[in-house]
Design a protein around this motif. Structure first.
Motif, mmCIF file in Angstrom:
data_model
loop_
_atom_site.group_PDB
_atom_site.id
_atom_site.type_symbol
_atom_site.label_atom_id
_atom_site.label_comp_id
_atom_site.label_asym_id
_atom_site.label_seq_id
_atom_site.Cartn_x
_atom_site.Cartn_y
_atom_site.Cartn_z
ATOM 1 N N TRP A 145 0.848 -1.199 0.000
ATOM 2 C CA TRP A 145 0.000 0.000 0.000
ATOM 3 C C TRP A 145 0.883 1.249 0.000
ATOM 4 O O TRP A 145 0.970 1.972 0.977
ATOM 5 N N LYS A 147 0.873 4.305 -1.329
ATOM 6 C CA LYS A 147 0.397 5.677 -1.162
ATOM 7 C C LYS A 147 0.181 5.993 0.320
ATOM 8 O O LYS A 147 -0.372 5.190 1.050
ATOM 9 N N LYS A 148 0.610 7.167 0.727
ATOM 10 C CA LYS A 148 0.559 7.528 2.137
ATOM 11 C C LYS A 148 -0.846 7.435 2.712
ATOM 12 O O LYS A 148 -1.044 6.987 3.847
ATOM 13 N N ARG A 149 -1.842 7.815 1.932
ATOM 14 C CA ARG A 149 -3.215 7.784 2.450
ATOM 15 C C ARG A 149 -3.729 6.362 2.648
ATOM 16 O O ARG A 149 -4.760 6.145 3.284
ATOM 17 N N HIS A 150 -2.988 5.393 2.108
ATOM 18 C CA HIS A 150 -3.374 3.995 2.249
ATOM 19 C C HIS A 150 -2.567 3.252 3.316
ATOM 20 O O HIS A 150 -2.784 2.056 3.518
#
Length: 239
Positions: A145, A147-150
């Motif tokens: 995952w 991406k930071k938002r994930h």
């Protein structure tokens, strides 16, 4: 009934990975039809076990020490450990049915009989594993995952680590392998918070694989793409 729970009383749990990929071969469909039910560890999901009765590990493995692999991918490592440790009972959890089918084929080929397979979310398995019942756990090349938002979807978050810590015995070993530097950072930050000590005294302790390691297809892909594997070993604290 609370809006954040199923009618059975189960908590709502988002699942962000894949359950199925491209079509299965006929042989793989046969493995699923013929072998999976017999290898199931028991009633795991809320619909089949709404009272959350604990798994009978004595009946499942005949008193063997119990290990757990979370997300076994194609099953190479799981079968390797089962073959190398016939005196241990190993449960593998994997929601991706194509990976489950690949594992079942490897089990047939290797002829191992000390494995149980949960084709689903490891969190459901944590619900029914008895407290302090597992001696070793593996998390090998989990979904990064990136991406930071994930990042909250990663396994190394309290939602997963706290129930894992509950089912591990004091002194149990937890191994994590990943080729993603930021996953290493989050692992070293979050796993100790859940009650583990990192067992590393020098760089070779995370740069070199474990003595009983078998390289998986995910690791081979990482090496082809010039990513560096990290091998992190933790111990469940006694208190």
């Amino acid at each position: 009934m609370s809006e954040d729970r199923h009618p059975t009383g189960a908590p709502w749990r988002n699942f962000y990975g894949r359950f199925k990929g491209k079509g299965l071969r006929k042989s793989q469909e046969a493995y699923l039809d013929e072998d999976l039910a017999e290898l199931s560890p028991g009633k795991v999901g809320w619909e089949e076990n709404p009272d959350r009765l604990p798994l009978d590990l004595e009946a499942l493995f005949g008193g063997r020490e119990v290990w757990l692999e979370v997300g076994f991918g194609g099953g190479e490592h799981l079968v390797h450990q089962a073959s190398s440790n016939p005196d241990v009972g190993i449960i593998g959890a994997e929601p991706y049915i194509n990976g489950v089918a690949m594992l079942l084929g490897k089990i047939r080929e290797a002829g191992v009989s000390n494995l149980a397979v949960h084709p689903g979310d490891a969190r459901d398995l944590f619900d029914v594993l008895p407290e302090a019942s597992v001696s070793r756990a593996f998390l090998l090349y989990p979904d990064p995952w990136p991406k930071k938002r994930h990042h909250r979807r990663r396994f190394v978050t309290p939602e997963h680590l706290e129930p894992l810590a509950r089912v591990l015995k004091p002194g149990a070993i937890f191994r994590v392998a990943t080729d993603i530097p930021d996953y290493v950072r989050q692992t070293l930050q979050e796993v100790p918070k859940a009650g583990f000590d990192w067992l590393a005294e020098g760089p070779t302790d995370w740069r070199e694989p474990w003595g009983d390691w078998i390289s998986t297809r995910y690791e081979q892909k990482a090496l082809r793409e010039d990513r560096t594997p990290h091998y992190l070993t933790f111990r469940r604290r006694e208190s």
